[in-house]
Design a protein around this motif. Structure first.
Motif, PDB file in Angstrom:
ATOM      1  N   HIS A   1    -104.997  -4.596   8.763  1.00 32.02           N
ATOM      2  CA  HIS A   1    -104.741  -4.555   7.620  1.00 32.02           C
ATOM      3  C   HIS A   1    -103.836  -5.694   7.248  1.00 32.02           C
TER       4      HIS A   1
ATOM      5  N   PRO B   1    -103.789   7.628   2.525  1.00 32.80           N
ATOM      6  CA  PRO B   1    -104.528   7.999   4.048  1.00 32.80           C
ATOM      7  C   PRO B   1    -104.219   9.243   4.428  1.00 32.80           C
TER       8      PRO B   1
ATOM      9  N   SER C   1    -107.639  10.494   8.890  1.00 31.39           N
ATOM     10  CA  SER C   1    -107.017   9.571   7.955  1.00 31.39           C
ATOM     11  C   SER C   1    -107.812   8.415   7.637  1.00 31.39           C
TER      12      SER C   1
ATOM     13  N   PHE D   1    -110.143   1.972   9.455  1.00 32.91           N
ATOM     14  CA  PHE D   1    -109.491   1.429  10.355  1.00 32.91           C
ATOM     15  C   PHE D   1    -108.052   1.586  10.477  1.00 32.91           C
ATOM     16  N   TYR D   2    -107.364   2.845   9.773  1.00 30.06           N
ATOM     17  CA  TYR D   2    -106.222   3.348   9.671  1.00 30.06           C
ATOM     18  C   TYR D   2    -106.070   3.725  11.323  1.00 30.06           C
ATOM     19  N   LYS D   3    -107.108   4.174  11.924  1.00 30.88           N
ATOM     20  CA  LYS D   3    -107.048   4.502  13.304  1.00 30.88           C
ATOM     21  C   LYS D   3    -107.348   3.765  14.406  1.00 30.88           C
ATOM     22  N   TYR D   4    -107.399   2.436  14.104  1.00 34.21           N
ATOM     23  CA  TYR D   4    -107.834   1.436  15.155  1.00 34.21           C
ATOM     24  C   TYR D   4    -107.023   1.439  16.286  1.00 34.21           C
TER      25      TYR D   4
ATOM     26  N   SER E   1    -101.353   4.820  15.511  1.00 33.69           N
ATOM     27  CA  SER E   1    -102.123   3.657  15.564  1.00 33.69           C
ATOM     28  C   SER E   1    -101.311   2.914  14.566  1.00 33.69           C
TER      29      SER E   1
ATOM     30  N   ALA F   1    -101.726   0.997  11.688  1.00 35.93           N
ATOM     31  CA  ALA F   1    -101.725   1.180  10.048  1.00 35.93           C
ATOM     32  C   ALA F   1    -101.283   2.464   9.927  1.00 35.93           C
TER      33      ALA F   1
END
Lengths: 538, 257, 716
Positions: free
Chosen positions: A143, A189, A197, A217-220, B166, B168
């Motif tokens: 991000h 999110p 999320s 990809f908030y949970k990447y 995570s 983000a």
């Protein structure tokens, strides 16, 4: 309901290498592997786009995944993996870049390009590649606060250290709708209720969603990077747990890749048990998605009925495998635990009863017109869109694309079991619901057949060999085709682990369904896809 | 519509009797390893090495279990009867993180039978989210205990966090926590939220929710079954006592009890 | 000379001086001179009108004779006085506002011209209201039309300005022609142009003649008043005119149309059957609904307010129509109540519409845009403007205890009084009108919530709004004055109603004061009309005797009691409501403060679902807010999708999606377009005569000559 029967002969009159030599003399080299499963093509970057176009448009191949590896002492190597919905070898288009080179032509502009779009964006963020012709749409996996120019998947990046972050960055994606009074409605999110999320910006003028801008990809968690350099049994944990609701399927894919590399023969009893457990997981997963659909339409009793079925399946899974989500069950060489007679009987009877309850539920839902109103002709994905975007799983099968990895590339016991793959044509929410229900019926029947014909013998094959190797394993996870590319080193540690989960493929096509419908339909379309963010984000 | 009403009535009441009476049905918990006396230092050493997250710790000839680090890989307990660690099938797993002061406790009692939850998925795999979702199904039915979910943190009393946090999700999690008015409690669910799980501290994941926000109650497990999450909520409102995370071998625990 | 004559003479002298001063003084002093002279003239007018309205003064002046048409006379009765007072009430703040507002035109347009036109307009409006005979009325009416056209077209360099002003002029002239014919028809029957003569000649008109006269005069005046179906000029003219002119348009000039309707159809040529009243009632209700519907989906502030003017004039017309029906069926008191409601609403509308228009001017000066989709967040930096605008918004949305509530309440009460009527079809029409008015009230709340919330609250959606600044005191003072007027008119209806009653009594010959605000607290009650003891008991049961002995005169409750067979009491007191509201708010505030004495107060950012921060692009716009109304009333609004296009790179990456919606006003579609296309069709047919051959034209001349000869020979 159309059913995919035994696939008849494909329309390839000549083998692929021969065709290649005729058309691309000298520009593209093609060789077929010894067992005839994989056809490797190598070409230079200038011909990449044309060859991909030829494969996808003229020969009907579908794009599976793009694997980028940074091998020692060389530049980046890209492998474009293609497969066909018919008996045919895989096509690996291999492109080797020189050290320091990062420019590659983009294939996202082709007619079937959208299936490669997100793969290219991911490679851009993680490896620093630039795909010419691909509009740089900005942050995808990493991000906006990630420092520019740092690519975590390169060898030089140390996975253990955290980089400094820039704190005061705003993210304002470019809006595309030009209309007086247009604005974008943010969702997430942090969602309401128990939801995963992700973030959606719905561009609208008030009632209709004109365009969705999804952001994942908030949970990447960097699974692919963390796996590098770890021993295989540690990476098995990662493979199982990055998406807990499809743990067995992904764990199975990883184990199949290991078995392919080390040449392990899995005993037949283990194969049959693997089939049964994979279908048990599919049943439970589909029950959860059905619960989600009923919940999104606020049909309380149906939600409760489906939730009861889901909980029963969770407890059943726990009874036969000690864990409600089948963690720790699949190991390279077989399964970690056998099933005793008591559990076997319990499983066979319970599955029959559950299939009956699901049939009842389906019957009742079929006659609830207020429920069908919310699903019929809502969230439509046309067959053409499903093919262009390379969608997989129940979502694709509801749009008329009869694609099932259990039939195309049979693994475990599937080649020996007769089952049907349900396909619908409308592509709306109701079609997806029907596909889910029919697949649960088929799963129940597969479990019974697998268990009733369970061969005797051991449930795992010991193995000690260790050598370097690479393999691509594919399974039909509950949400669709999952591709696991694995390369191991001499000492048994993982060199590269690339996962392309079905949610990653299908989330890309989600916006096709959500656009041009009202706000109130959005959560229902979301529920009818039933995708997992954890699986997509890894 | 009448069909649905009849169907619902015919299905009857399925709610578990917990917390009044313990739940006896099978399949409600994956169970957990408990401290065991093995009788031989070598066997204890072998067992401790089997654990990928270091949850089993050798203590002389016994092994103690730090249950907060267990990810349910079952490598220590392949089949019954083997030289494996002892196993128990309980589900009351929630632990207090700190010694809560008496003053804070008084506030918890005040929540009584009306507790509002806000759930944040900070990078969890679908299993923890799915287990938390089961709290609303007719078997567990948390509404009968006075627990409800709310879409906005402004009305929430308890923040449920799952996932290793995570990258983000750090700021959204922090914002959710700050948007909640005091008094508020944080319950961390699952091994990932406790110490980072198999994803551990890395370049994009923290080592648990405690690195971002203060955590009050922890629920170990991968994933913790819904009854364990219920137990955690009951601990928050003081209707059930917490369970310590470290499990000593049974002989020692019998001595201490 | 009586004092009123002196005041009026002073008024005209000041107007002339103001116009002359515009040319004598240097250009940059023009705004100030307008403010000074405008304030003086308005004050003089208020004095004159006040004397006529509140006191017992009279005014009558004979001017010079004109040819053989009679003598031009000026006369003012209480009805004119009311309209004069309202005009003065609006012109005063507009003049003060213009002092600061006109500065922006200094270098671009001629302010001398503006000043001149301003005073010319003021003078002609007063002349219309003072006209005592048809000739002076028509002449000054024409002056008003032309001067207002010139003022609306002040920014003549803009294309849209000229077009809109031209439409306004064309429709005004059409209306004037209709009105003139109506006047002439009656004058022919009366033999003279004087109003008195017309009044006495009215009963002698035949039914068809009376009907024709009514239709001509009503639709002629309806053009000026902005009623459906002749309202097309209003939403075109308001956005292009300078803001102070827009305020005058909506708050004074449309009143002239209503004045014309009342003067002609209630005073000079009253209706004898209920049919004319029904027409007025229906037109009024339909205008109200259509006006507010288009206002709700509009996002440019001035056009929105213009549609709202149509709505309010519709409500006034509905009240007048009800009055006409009640008069024709013999219920004079209720007719008085209806007229009181209508005139109250007229006065209220002038005050709060002027406030809203001047507020829009202030917003435009402070935030540089009038588009609600591009405003937002200015309440923090323009607090005074926001507060006054908010009072105007609450008044127009008819929220108690402000003035809009009082007049809407009265209007709806009169519609409910239709139970008195005997004819069922008429009662059904009343019921439907009542429903339409109720729907209008609901939509009005939606519309103005949108205006205030999107315009003033939230995040700034454009550069101009982000850099907004509070306006000067010269612009804030008139807003404060008008806001104070709104509050006073709302809190003290018991003092306003008797004044209005005295104005309308000559028309209905019955006073409604006793029926609406009985003198419960009057210490000289013995000398007044006796109050039935039962009524008194009911009054006490309602608890309305609170304040007896303290409050003078008629107390603070507006009360109406039904008939014997339907003894329902309608009662309302905005003053008590105000006291109760402030009391509750104060009590809550105190309790809250005490309860949270020891606690800390934490301020946190807005919860945005986990996003780091909100930006304006993801907040609701005015168009989005009103979209549900657009969708629900789609059949009426009939938006036609314009160009819908999608641009994309490589088919898959979309770079622009355009959605265009074109909306044609329903009145234009149904009422104006058919005749226009009919005319065009006719013209196309006639065009075929233009063959281009000179011989053919010569033949036409010959044929025409032959026809004339034949006809001429035939007749004689």
């Amino acid at each position: 309901m159309a059913v995919l029967d035994q696939v008849t002969n494909a329309n390839v009159a000549e083998p692929l290498p021969k065709l290649c030599r005729k058309l691309w003399k000298g520009k593209v080299a093609a060789t077929l592997d010894d067992d005839g499963r994989i056809c490797r093509l190598t070409c230079r970057a200038d011909y990449l786009v044309q060859v991909c176009q030829w494969l996808m448009r003229d020969l009907g191949f579908a794009f599976a995944t793009l694997v980028v590896e940074e091998l020692a002492s060389a530049g980046l190597s890209l492998v474009y993996v293609f497969y066909r919905d018919a008996p045919s070898p895989w096509a690996y288009l291999e492109l080797q870049l020189d050290a320091g080179m990062t420019q590659v032509p983009s294939i996202s502009g082709l007619v079937h390009g959208p299936s490669a779009d997100w793969h290219e964006r991911e490679a851009e963020d993680l490896f620093g590649l630039t795909f010419e012709g691909h509009p740089r749409l900005g942050e995808f996996v990493l991000h906006e606060d990630w420092p520019e120019g740092v690519n975590p998947m390169r060898r030089s990046f140390d996975a253990r250290r955290r980089k400094g972050r820039e704190l005061d960055i705003t993210w304002e994606p470019p809006t595309v709708v030009v209309a007086p009074g247009a604005f974008a409605m943010p969702i997430g999110p942090v969602f309401s209720d128990f939801a995963e999320s992700a973030h959606f910006l719905l561009e609208t003028v008030g009632e209709d969603v004109i365009r969705t801008i999804p952001r994942f990809f908030y949970k990447y968690r960097g699974v692919e990077k963390i796996a590098e350099g770890k021993p295989v049994d540690r990476v098995l944990l990662l493979a199982e747990r990055f998406s807990g609701t499809a743990a067995f399927a992904h764990g199975l894919a990883f184990c199949q890749a290991i078995e392919a590399i080390y040449g392990i023969d899995v005993p037949p009893r283990a194969l049959a048990l693997r089939t049964a457990f994979a279908e048990l997981e599919r049943l439970r997963h589909h029950a959860a998605v059905i619960t989600g659909i009923c919940n999104s339409t606020a049909l309380a009793v149906a939600t409760a009925q489906a939730a009861l079925i889901e909980e029963t399946l969770l407890r059943l899974s726990c009874d036969v495998s000690r864990h409600r989500y089948l963690f720790g069950l699949v190991i390279p060489g077989g399964v970690s635990r056998d099933i005793n007679n008591e559990d076997w009987e319990h499983l066979v009877t319970a599955i029959g009863a559950l299939a009956e309850r699901l049939r009842d539920l389906h019957q009742m839902l079929r006659y609830s017109s207020s429920f069908l109103d919310r699903l019929e002709e809502v969230g439509i994905v046309s067959t053409e869109q499903a093919i262009t975007y390379g969608l997989v799983g129940p979502v694709a099968r509801a749009s008329g694309v009869a694609r099932d990895m259990r039939k195309l590339f049979p693994y475990a016991n599937y080649a020996d079991i007769d089952f049907a793959v349900p396909v619908e044509q409308e592509g709306d929410g109701y079609a997806r619901l029907r596909v889910l229900f029919h697949e649960t019926e088929q799963s129940a029947s597969i479990i019974r057949r697998a268990l009733l014909s369970l061969p005797e013998g051991p449930v795992d094959a010991p193995h000690a060999s260790r050598h370097a190797g690479v393999a691509l394993a594919v399974v039909e996870a509950p949400l669709g085709a999952a591709f696991h590319w694995l390369r191991v080193n001499e000492d048994g540690t993982v060199a590269r682990y690339r996962i392309t989960p079905p949610s990653f493929t299908n989330w890309h096509g989600f916006h096709l369904a959500a656009e041009n419908f009202a706000f109130q339909d959005f959560p229902i379309i979301l529920a009818s896809f039933g995708l997992s963010n954890a699986e997509c984000d890894r | 519509m009448a069909d649905w009403v009849l169907k619902g009535l015919r299905t009857g009441i399925k709610s578990t009797a917990y917390p009044q009476r313990p739940e006896k049905a099978s399949g409600v918990s994956p169970g957990r390893p408990i401290g065991t006396s093995l009788g031989s230092a070598k066997r204890a050493e072998t067992l401790a090495e089997l654990c990928p997250t270091g949850a089993i710790i050798r203590d002389g000839r016994n092994v103690t279990v730090d249950f907060g680090r267990c990810v349910h890989c079952y490598r220590c307990h392949p089949n019954e009867g083997d030289e494996a660690v002892s196993w128990d099938l309980s589900y009351e797993w929630a632990a207090d993180r700190d010694q809560l002061a008496a003053a804070k406790r008084k506030l918890d009692r005040a929540f009584g039978r009306s507790l509002y939850l806000r759930f944040v998925d900070a990078g969890a795999c679908g299993a923890c989210v799915s287990e938390a979702r089961q709290l609303n199904n007719p078997y567990y039915n948390m509404h009968r205990l006075g627990f409800f979910t709310t879409p906005t943190p402004r009305n929430a009393d308890v923040l449920l966090v799952a996932g290793p946090v995570s990258d983000a999700m750090r700021i959204p999690l922090r914002q959710t926590y700050e948007a909640m008015p005091t008094p508020k409690r944080v319950v961390a669910i699952g091994a990932c939220a406790l110490f980072g799980g198999v994803f551990g501290p890395s370049f994009v994941a923290s080592g648990g929710a405690a690195e971002i926000i203060p955590v009050d109650v922890e629920v170990p497990g991968c994933p913790p079954p819904p009854l364990a999450i219920l137990h955690a909520l009951l601990v928050v409102v003081e209707r059930k006592p917490p369970t310590p995370l470290a499990s000593l071998p049974s002989a020692q625990s019998r001595e201490m009890a | 000379m009586s004092i009123t004559t002196q005041l009026f003479a002073l008024f005209f002298v000041l107007c002339g001086s103001g116009a002359v001063a515009a040319f004598i003084l240097p250009t940059r002093w023009n705004p100030i001179s307008l403010a000074v002279f405008g304030t003086l003239t308005a004050l003089v007018l208020l004095a004159a009108g006040g004397l006529l309205l509140l006191g017992d003064a009279e005014f009558h002046a004979e001017l010079w004779p004109v040819l053989s048409l009679g003598v031009m006379t000026l006369a003012a009765d209480r009805l004119s006085a009311l309209f004069l007072f309202v005009a003065g009430l609006v012109f005063l703040p507009v003049a003060i506002f213009s002092g600061s507002y006109l500065v922006k035109y200094l270098c671009h347009y001629s302010l001398r011209y503006f000043n001149f036109l301003y005073f010319a307009l003021f003078a002609s409006i007063v002349l219309v209201l003072l006209a005592g005979d048809a000739l002076s009325f028509l002449v000054s009416w024409e002056f008003v039309s032309i001067v207002s056209y010139l003022l609306v077209n002040f920014e003549y360099k803009r294309e849209e300005s000229s077009q809109a002003a031209f439409v306004m002029l064309a429709m005004s002239e059409a209306g004037t022609i209709a009105v003139a014919i109506a006047f002439l028809l009656v004058a022919v029957a009366a033999g003279s142009m004087e109003f008195g003569a017309l009044r006495s000649a009215a009963p002698s008109l035949s039914a068809t003649m009376a009907g024709a006269v009514f239709l001509l005069s009503f639709f002629g005046f309806a053009v000026k008043a902005g009623l459906v179906p002749v309202n097309s000029w209003l939403p075109l003219a308001h956005p292009v005119a300078p803001t102070n002119v827009s305020a005058l348009l909506s708050a004074v000039i449309v009143n002239l149309g209503i004045y014309g309707i009342v003067r002609f159809n209630l005073d000079l040529v009253p209706a004898t059957t209920s049919r004319p009243g029904l027409i007025v009632l229906v037109i009024g209700s339909v205008s109200a609904l259509i006006g507010i519907l288009y206002a709700t989906v509009e996002s440019e502030m001035k056009r929105l307010l213009a549609h709202s003017t149509i709505e309010n004039m519709g409500i006034v017309a509905a009240g007048i129509g009800a009055a006409m029906i009640f008069l024709a069926t013999g219920h004079q008191i209720v007719a008085s109540i209806a007229l009181i409601a209508a005139t109250y609403h007229l006065a209220n509308h002038s005050v709060y519409k002027a406030l809203l228009f001047l507020g829009t001017g202030a917003v435009e000066a402070g935030a540089h845009t009038r588009d609600l989709d591009r405003l937002g967040g200015i309440a923090r930096v323009m607090p005074w403007t926001s507060v006054f605008f908010l009072i105007g918004v609450m008044a127009i949305a008819a929220l108690p205890p402000l003035n809009g509530f009082v007049s809407e309440w009265l209007t709806l009460q009169t519609v409910l009084r239709s139970v008195l009527l005997s004819s069922t079809p008429v009662k059904i029409v009343f019921a439907i009108s009542g429903a339409m008015l109720a729907l209008t009230a609901g939509l009005a709340v939606t519309c103005f919530v949108k205006v205030f919330a999107m315009g003033f609250l939230g995040l700034a959606r454009s550069e101009g709004a982000a850099n907004a600044a509070e306006v000067r005191i010269g612009m804030r003072t008139p807003l404060a004055l008008l806001a104070a007027a709104c509050i006073l008119l709302g809190l003290l209806p018991t003092y306003v109603i008797p004044i209005l009653d005295r104005s309308v009594m000559p028309l209905t010959h019955e006073s409604a004061t006793a029926a609406l605000v009985p003198p419960f607290f009057s210490l000289a009650a013995q000398g007044q009309e006796a109050i039935p003891p039962k009524f008194l008991a009911e009054f006490h049961d309602l608890g309305a005797q609170v304040g007896e002995g303290l409050l003078p005169g008629r107390g603070l409750v507006v009360l109406h009691r039904g008939e014997e067979h339907n003894p329902v009491i309608f009662a309302m007191s905005t003053s008590y409501m105000f006291v109760a509201l402030t009391g509750i708010l104060a009590l809550t505030f105190v309790v809250f403060r005490l309860a949270t004495r020891g606690r800390t107060l934490a301020r946190r950012a807005v919860w945005a679902g986990g996003l780091r921060r909100l930006w304006p692009g993801i907040t609701y716009t005015a168009t989005g807010f009103s979209n549900p109304v657009r969708v629900i009333f789609g059949a009426v609004l009939h938006p036609a999708a314009g160009e819908d296009s999608t641009e994309a790179v490589a088919q898959h990456f979309r770079t622009a999606i355009t959605r265009d919606q074109v909306e044609a006003h329903i009145v234009d579609r149904l009422v104006l377009d058919p005749p226009v296309s009919g005319l065009r069709w006719l013209a196309a047919i006639v065009r075929r005569m233009h063959v281009g051959n000179v011989n053919a034209y010569a033949a036409y001349v010959l044929v025409a000559l032959l026809l004339v000869l034949i006809i001429g020979a035939g007749i004689f």
